[in-house]
Structures are given as structure tokens and as C-alpha cells.
Design a protein around this motif. Sequence first.
Motif, PDB file in Angstrom:
ATOM      1  N   ASP A  98      40.442  43.499  36.601  1.00 37.26           N
ATOM      2  CA  ASP A  98      40.278  42.074  36.316  1.00 37.26           C
ATOM      3  C   ASP A  98      41.215  41.285  37.227  1.00 37.26           C
ATOM      4  N   ILE A  99      40.640  40.526  38.149  1.00 35.95           N
ATOM      5  CA  ILE A  99      41.476  39.793  39.096  1.00 35.95           C
ATOM      6  C   ILE A  99      42.217  38.634  38.422  1.00 35.95           C
ATOM      7  N   ALA A 100      41.801  38.281  37.184  1.00 36.89           N
ATOM      8  CA  ALA A 100      42.458  37.175  36.482  1.00 36.89           C
ATOM      9  C   ALA A 100      43.791  37.584  35.879  1.00 36.89           C
ATOM     10  N   ASP A 101      43.862  38.800  35.297  1.00 36.82           N
ATOM     11  CA  ASP A 101      45.117  39.200  34.633  1.00 36.82           C
ATOM     12  C   ASP A 101      45.616  40.569  35.070  1.00 36.82           C
ATOM     13  N   GLY A 102      44.909  41.215  36.008  1.00 38.88           N
ATOM     14  CA  GLY A 102      45.376  42.494  36.537  1.00 38.88           C
ATOM     15  C   GLY A 102      45.129  43.683  35.629  1.00 38.88           C
ATOM     16  N   SER A 103      44.331  43.518  34.552  1.00 36.96           N
ATOM     17  CA  SER A 103      44.090  44.609  33.620  1.00 36.96           C
ATOM     18  C   SER A 103      42.988  45.522  34.128  1.00 36.96           C
ATOM     19  N   LEU A 104      42.995  46.763  33.637  1.00 34.48           N
ATOM     20  CA  LEU A 104      41.961  47.752  33.950  1.00 34.48           C
ATOM     21  C   LEU A 104      41.145  48.024  32.692  1.00 34.48           C
ATOM     22  N   ASN A 109      34.379  47.757  41.802  1.00 37.11           N
ATOM     23  CA  ASN A 109      35.212  47.919  40.605  1.00 37.11           C
ATOM     24  C   ASN A 109      36.018  46.658  40.269  1.00 37.11           C
ATOM     25  N   ILE A 110      35.393  45.508  40.397  1.00 41.15           N
ATOM     26  CA  ILE A 110      36.098  44.256  40.136  1.00 41.15           C
ATOM     27  C   ILE A 110      35.409  43.470  39.034  1.00 41.15           C
ATOM     28  N   GLU A 111      36.188  42.620  38.370  1.00 44.02           N
ATOM     29  CA  GLU A 111      35.664  41.673  37.401  1.00 44.02           C
ATOM     30  C   GLU A 111      36.539  40.424  37.430  1.00 44.02           C
ATOM     31  N   SER A 144      31.772  33.087  33.583  1.00 44.02           N
ATOM     32  CA  SER A 144      30.790  33.199  32.514  1.00 44.02           C
ATOM     33  C   SER A 144      30.457  34.661  32.277  1.00 44.02           C
ATOM     34  N   ALA A 145      29.863  34.946  31.116  1.00 41.27           N
ATOM     35  CA  ALA A 145      29.510  36.328  30.788  1.00 41.27           C
ATOM     36  C   ALA A 145      28.555  36.908  31.822  1.00 41.27           C
ATOM     37  N   ALA A 146      27.652  36.073  32.360  1.00 41.55           N
ATOM     38  CA  ALA A 146      26.676  36.562  33.336  1.00 41.55           C
ATOM     39  C   ALA A 146      27.334  36.941  34.656  1.00 41.55           C
ATOM     40  N   ASN A 147      28.392  36.247  35.048  1.00 42.61           N
ATOM     41  CA  ASN A 147      29.031  36.489  36.347  1.00 42.61           C
ATOM     42  C   ASN A 147      30.257  37.386  36.283  1.00 42.61           C
ATOM     43  N   ARG A 148      30.748  37.680  35.104  1.00 41.69           N
ATOM     44  CA  ARG A 148      32.052  38.326  34.969  1.00 41.69           C
ATOM     45  C   ARG A 148      32.182  39.593  35.801  1.00 41.69           C
ATOM     46  N   PHE A 168      18.535  30.444  52.238  1.00 44.70           N
ATOM     47  CA  PHE A 168      19.306  31.562  51.692  1.00 44.70           C
ATOM     48  C   PHE A 168      20.713  31.071  51.368  1.00 44.70           C
ATOM     49  N   THR A 169      21.202  31.511  50.215  1.00 45.25           N
ATOM     50  CA  THR A 169      22.596  31.251  49.892  1.00 45.25           C
ATOM     51  C   THR A 169      23.100  32.299  48.919  1.00 45.25           C
ATOM     52  N   GLN A 170      24.409  32.381  48.767  1.00 41.95           N
ATOM     53  CA  GLN A 170      25.077  33.268  47.821  1.00 41.95           C
ATOM     54  C   GLN A 170      25.817  32.395  46.806  1.00 41.95           C
ATOM     55  N   PRO A 171      25.155  32.048  45.678  1.00 51.41           N
ATOM     56  CA  PRO A 171      25.713  31.050  44.755  1.00 51.41           C
ATOM     57  C   PRO A 171      27.035  31.470  44.124  1.00 51.41           C
ATOM     58  N   TYR A 172      27.222  32.770  43.902  1.00 58.18           N
ATOM     59  CA  TYR A 172      28.467  33.216  43.278  1.00 58.18           C
ATOM     60  C   TYR A 172      29.030  34.410  44.029  1.00 58.18           C
ATOM     61  N   ASN A 173      30.330  34.386  44.288  1.00 59.48           N
ATOM     62  CA  ASN A 173      31.063  35.527  44.825  1.00 59.48           C
ATOM     63  C   ASN A 173      32.369  35.669  44.052  1.00 59.48           C
ATOM     64  N   ASN A 174      32.645  36.876  43.610  1.00 59.78           N
ATOM     65  CA  ASN A 174      33.950  37.135  43.010  1.00 59.78           C
ATOM     66  C   ASN A 174      35.033  36.785  44.028  1.00 59.78           C
ATOM     67  N   ALA A 175      36.110  36.172  43.552  1.00 62.49           N
ATOM     68  CA  ALA A 175      37.163  35.719  44.468  1.00 62.49           C
ATOM     69  C   ALA A 175      37.724  36.854  45.316  1.00 62.49           C
ATOM     70  N   ALA A 176      37.616  38.088  44.823  1.00 58.51           N
ATOM     71  CA  ALA A 176      38.156  39.227  45.575  1.00 58.51           C
ATOM     72  C   ALA A 176      37.325  39.543  46.813  1.00 58.51           C
ATOM     73  N   VAL A 177      36.090  39.028  46.888  1.00 59.12           N
ATOM     74  CA  VAL A 177      35.239  39.338  48.038  1.00 59.12           C
ATOM     75  C   VAL A 177      34.888  38.088  48.840  1.00 59.12           C
ATOM     76  N   THR A 178      35.550  36.977  48.584  1.00 55.38           N
ATOM     77  CA  THR A 178      35.251  35.771  49.356  1.00 55.38           C
ATOM     78  C   THR A 178      35.681  35.899  50.806  1.00 55.38           C
ATOM     79  N   GLY A 179      36.461  36.911  51.100  1.00 51.25           N
ATOM     80  CA  GLY A 179      36.776  37.184  52.501  1.00 51.25           C
ATOM     81  C   GLY A 179      35.666  37.946  53.197  1.00 51.25           C
ATOM     82  N   ILE A 180      34.664  38.376  52.431  1.00 49.53           N
ATOM     83  CA  ILE A 180      33.524  39.114  52.989  1.00 49.53           C
ATOM     84  C   ILE A 180      32.255  38.265  52.946  1.00 49.53           C
TER      85      ILE A 180
END
Length: 821
Positions: free
Chosen positions: A238-244, A437-439, A444-448, A494-506
Motif C-alpha cells: 500500500d503506497i499510502a501507508d506502507g503496509s503489506l 504488487n501495488i495498491e 476508490s474501491a474500483a481503483n485501489r 486513447f487515454t489512461q484515466p487512472y494510474n497508481n502513483a507508483a507507476v506514474t513514472g511509466i
Amino acid sequence: MTNRFSKKQLLLGVAICASVQILPAFAQDAAPQDAAAQDSASSGGLQDIVVTARKRQESVQDVPVAVTALSAEMVQRQDLTSIEKIAARTPNLNVGRASNGSGAQLTLRGIGSSSTSIGIEQSVAIVVDGVYYGQGRIINEGFFDLGRVEILKGPQALFFGKNATAGVISLTTADPTSTPEFKARAGYEFKAEQAQIELVGSGPLSDTLGVRVAVRASKMWGGYYRNVADPVTYSTFDIADGSLEGHGATPASSQAPGEKELLGRITLKWEPTDRFTATLKASGTHSEVNNSSWNYVAYNCPSGVSQLNGYACKKDFVTHQNNIPTDIAANFPFSKKDGQLYNRYKSWGITANLGYELDDVNITSVTNYNWNNNRWACACDFQSSAAGTWATENSSFKAFSSELRALTSFDGPINLMVGGLYQKTKRTFDQFIMFANIEDSTQSAANRYLATTKTSFTDGETTALFGQVTWKVVPTVELAGGVRYTHETKDSYFTQPYNNAAVTGIFRDQFDADGLGEVTANQTFNNWSPEISLTWKPTSGILVYGAYKTAYKSGGFSNGGINSKFSADPLADLTFNPERAAGFEGGIKTTLADNQLRLNLGLYSYLYKDLQVDFFNSPIFAFQTLTADARTKGVELEFEYAPRAVEGLNIHGSINYNKASYTKFPEAPCYAGQSIAEGCNIVLPGGGVRQNLNGTTLSVAPKWTGTFGVGYDAEIGNDLMLGLNADVRYSSSYLASGFGNPDSRQSSYATLDAGVRVGSADERWQVALIGKNLTNRFYVTGVVDGPSTGGASGGATSAHADQLGFGTLPRTVMLQLTTKF
């Protein structure tokens, strides 16, 4: 002598020996016959098959086109009720069923389109009742109650339009009968534990109106492939709190594909006069399987075991895939709540065919609307591991088309065909992907648990005009020339509406700061495709022909691509140029020995410009479609013998040589983990490493293919009929990869199909046993590099990826009961 060489030698020897044995029958044709012999010769012989290769009804022996034609009787006897089954008994035609992308790789004479991009049309066009269906997902349709099947080889642009650069598979469904007919068929296939029932009712409603209703339903309790995956734990950070957090991924269905399908078609045919005919066909398909990638097999791995989870890689009908973890699946868009993998396909279409005969002109109109929707949940590393990749997709395609053409039939030496086509299409595409392996628990529940999402559409519009002039130079010589003009536009987004913050560099976000997060493309294509043919009929039963042909396949937009942060030009990544073909074909078709022997020989050579090749460019993490030049050339020999002295006997076969290779691909992608010493040594000025594939064989392009078969139908007393058939199909080895990867090689193989049937002479009932691939040979008809396997290309040491092949069906045996009244 190797086993592979001996099989090839055996196949060629059998076919040649059969031809030699047949020739004496031809030589004896002119010899005097006594009365008994004449009576014997009055029955049997070859059946003529009518084809529409030039948008008019002609004998298969009278068209200057290389055609493999299958009658309704053969389709029924051999249960050729899908594109895959048709390919499995047709030389030089291969179909690879794919999970994502376009859903299929269709290859004819070594020319085909990879399955990885949903935006790339197939080079082998599928035409149903005169209507072009360009999507690879067409293989999910169940084709049953057919009138005939035609496989037209080589470019077919003049009459069939764009996207027929390799050839055409033309399917014609059955029309209403002039007398009432009802047919019921029930079948059970033992390998997949599949039950199937088919009902057909046909006949006149009045003196001018006929109807035909056909329905087929089937269900599998088992499957063709075994999934033997072990449970895995998918741990997310979890990139928000560092939990596994650990999530249990259970094995997918152990028996795949577990298919359920329901198909239906209704046909109305109205003939108010002997000059006007109106035919309306409406059809629908609903099918679902329990795993979208049920036939993906790791058949060759560098160390012999999977790089993801250590199981043995081998050529077998076995897979290793896991469901989406249940707790994640509950909110995963388009996932089943229990996380089960699946592929659900729905479609419907309606076609109106109008024909009006004037004294010297036939006018034909074909109008169609069709729609399909495809949804799936995929274990998209195809061999699930603790670092698994799962995705879902929802895509739809709809098309409206109308074609109007006129064909003259003047008594004079010159006749014309002119026509026009209008087509409008729309594709919508949405995809949701979980990996790395990221969340992010703040979402939202759909994007988590998602890493990235994609949304895309393409609106297409096509206008075409075509015409042909035929000139009877003398009664035995015909010269025909024509051209097709195509104007096409495609507007895409074409667009990518949501990206986890951990992959915004990709991945670029939709509103990325560099302004490239939304990609739009407005493409316009224009093409002229001429064709000319010359035919000579020196005598009845002999046709000599030669033709120059060209063809064109759409450029387009890769709706399922990637907008990568590492790419400076995402528009160039997502768009690609048209494919073109030009070359020569010629041959001789003969019907000899009082219509007992058919011998056809054909030769061809075609150049392909801008052949569309899709690949994943790992350094910039983007799918790109490159273009290459290629050539395919070969010789095809086929024969059929139906002696009148042995009524009901039919011996047939073919030998085909084909060489398909790149002629210009100097900066081709390297395959995964290819080393410098293996040829990955061309450094691009802008960065990256490539290889030179000039002269390398194309994907799924065996040099030698062939068939040999025998069929026999005879009365056995008490008004009973016995039918037997056996057909062998042979293929030499080939590379399944389009990038010269030696690990992808499929060795030579031979398959055997056979059947036996017993029934009443009046066809009131029949019991049949139909076996396919009785040698139980595993072979692949396409391949992808195993995701997350292998290493970087262009290094000093090779680090090849696992090879995941699109496997075909294993041995199947179906018991079939038919009643007709």
C-alpha cells in the motif's frame, strides 16, 4: 534420416503414388466399353461446387483463383463448424486463438497479422453471406448450418475490398428449402464432455416466401486443457501507508474452456417473381468460456522450467493459471465477484440481400448491420505467480455496410461489373490492469488495486468503388481487368484515466503535465488496387489462367496500446501505416477422365509492402506497430479422384510448397533476451538495439504442407448407408515468432481426422462417430514471450523468455445422432 524428413517423404510419396494410380483411369477413358461397363460408368464421378470468388456464381474449376471449396455435406460430415476447425483440415491456413488484443492470428500462405493489437485488422478476411467481418474475435462465432465454405488464397481486393491481402474465408449459410424439411442433431464429445443439440426447420410459408430457422446450443462439463496451477499468495504494498497485505489466488478452473454457447439464425427468402429475390438473415451468438487464455502453454523454456514458478515446460495440453484474488475481485471492474477467469462474447447481425435480374443486367444489393461485445478476465502473465498480472477488458465493435453492384450478361464479347460500398464502424475499448504488487488505499474501491486503466475508441468510415471489364477475345480466351478505389478515414482517441502513483513514472496520466496524456488521431487513407487476369479454355475441362493482383489493408490505431512516459511521440506508437500487396498467380485446372479426376496446379509470387508487425518495445514500455517488406512464393498441387467404377469412393489430396520471408526488415525488434552474438547488435541513433531480419522466415510459415484423404459411401443392404472418411494433414516445421526466435520453433507434425457413419438411405436418421487430431498432436499456431520472463536484449549473454504458444485442440471424438424428416 530424421523422423521429420521421413514424414515429409512419406506424405509426398503417398500423394504422388495416388496420382500415378489414377492416371491409368484417364488413359483408359477413350477405350471401347461394353454395355456393363457403360452402365457402371453412368453413376459416380466428381461433384461440382459453385463458388462466388468473383461475386457471381461459377464452378470452382472455372475461376482464375486458387480456391479450396468445401460443400455443405463435407462441412456436416466432418463437423467443420468453426474457423479453427476449418483451418485444422486446410493446408497453408492456420488459426491461433489468443486471449487479448485482436483475439486471433489468422495466417494463410505465411501471411498473417499478430494478435497483440486489437486495432490491427486480419490479413485473412472473413466474409459471411457476402459481408466482411474484420475482427479477430470472429473466431468466437459458431458457424453452423452452412451452405458452403470457400478459402480464396492470395490477394482478393477487387471483389472483397480492404484487409484481404492474404486471402478470404467466405462462408455462406444455408437458405430455405423448396419443400418442408426438419432436422435435429444431437452430439456428445467425449474429451471435453460436451453435449450439443442443433435444430433446423426449413420450408415454404407460401408460394413466394420461404423460411429457415436454425438453433444450436452446447455445454461442456469438462474441457480440452487441464489447468494444474497451485494456489498463490499475491502480496500488495500500500503506497499510502506502507503496509503489506496478502491475497489468496486460487487455481482457475481445472478443465478449460468449459464452453457454453447458444447460436441462432432465421432466414426469410421472398421470390415474388422469377426476376426478384430478397433474402433476410438475422443471427445471434452468446458464448462463454471459463478462461480467456485457456490454450496458452509454456511449451519451450530456456532451462526447461518456468521462470515464474518452476514447473516443467513441455508440449502438452496443460496450463498453469490462477483466478483474481476474491477480495480484490469484489470491486474489480468487469471481474466476476468470485474472481473466476472468463471470456464472454455476444453478437448479433442482420443482412439483407436483394437481387434483381433484368434481361441483360443482374443488380445485387447487400446491406448489413452487426455488433459484438467481448468481455474477459485474464491471468495475463499466462503462468500465474506471486507477482501475477491480472486484467479485465470490455470492448465493443459495430459496423454498418451497404454494397450495390451490377453485372451485365450481354451476348457480345464484353461484359461489365460495377459496384460501390459504404461502411461505417465504431470500436470502443476499456481495460483495467493489476500488476507490480501495488495498491493505494486512498483511492476508490474500483481503483485501489489497479496499476493502470485504458479507454479508447475508433470511428471508421469507408467508401469504395470497384469495376471489372471482361472481354471474350475469342470463345476460348477471356481477358478481365478491374480496379478498386478505397477512401477511408479513422478518428481515434486513447487515454489512461487512472494510474497508481507508483507507476506514474511509466504511464502518462490523462491530464499529464506534458500535454501528451490524451492521444487523438485523424487518419485518412486512399488506395487504388488494380487486377488483371487472362484465362484460356483450350477444351472442355481444362482452364489455364494467369493473373496480376494487388491488395490493401487498413492502417489504423492500436486501441489497446500504451502511452509511455519514456516515449517522446505516443501518437507514432499508437498509429500505423497501411499494408499493400502485389504479385502474380497462375495455374491450370483440369477435370479429366469423364469427370472422374480433378488435377489443379498453381504458382504464385507476391511482394508485401509495409507488412504490419506489432511488438512490445520494452525499453520505452510501449506497444509499437512497425512495418516490413516481405515476399511469399510457392507451388500448390491438388487432386481429387471419384471413380465411376466404385461409386461413393473419393480420394483427394494436396502438396504445397511455400516460402514466406522478410525482404526488408533491417531494424527489426530483437526477441526477448537476444544477445549481441545472436544478432541483436544494431544500435539505433536514438537509443535501443535491433536486429536485421532480412531473409528470415515469417511467423507460422511452414515450407511444406499437404493433405491426403479418402472418403467412401455405400449401400450395405436393408436400405442402409455406410460412410467412412479419413484425412491426414501434414505441416513441416516453422517459427511461431515473427522475430526469428529459434525457441519458438514448432516441429513438423501430422494430424489424422476420421469418421464413420451409418444411416438410412433416405437420410431419415444417421449415427456418426467423428474423430479429430486422432494422433493427439500438440502444436502451436502463434506465440508470445512469457511476461516477466527473460532479460534485456542486446547484452553479451542471452537471457531468453519462456515461449507461450497458442495451442490447438487435442484428440476429440464426437458421437452424433441426426434425424431428418
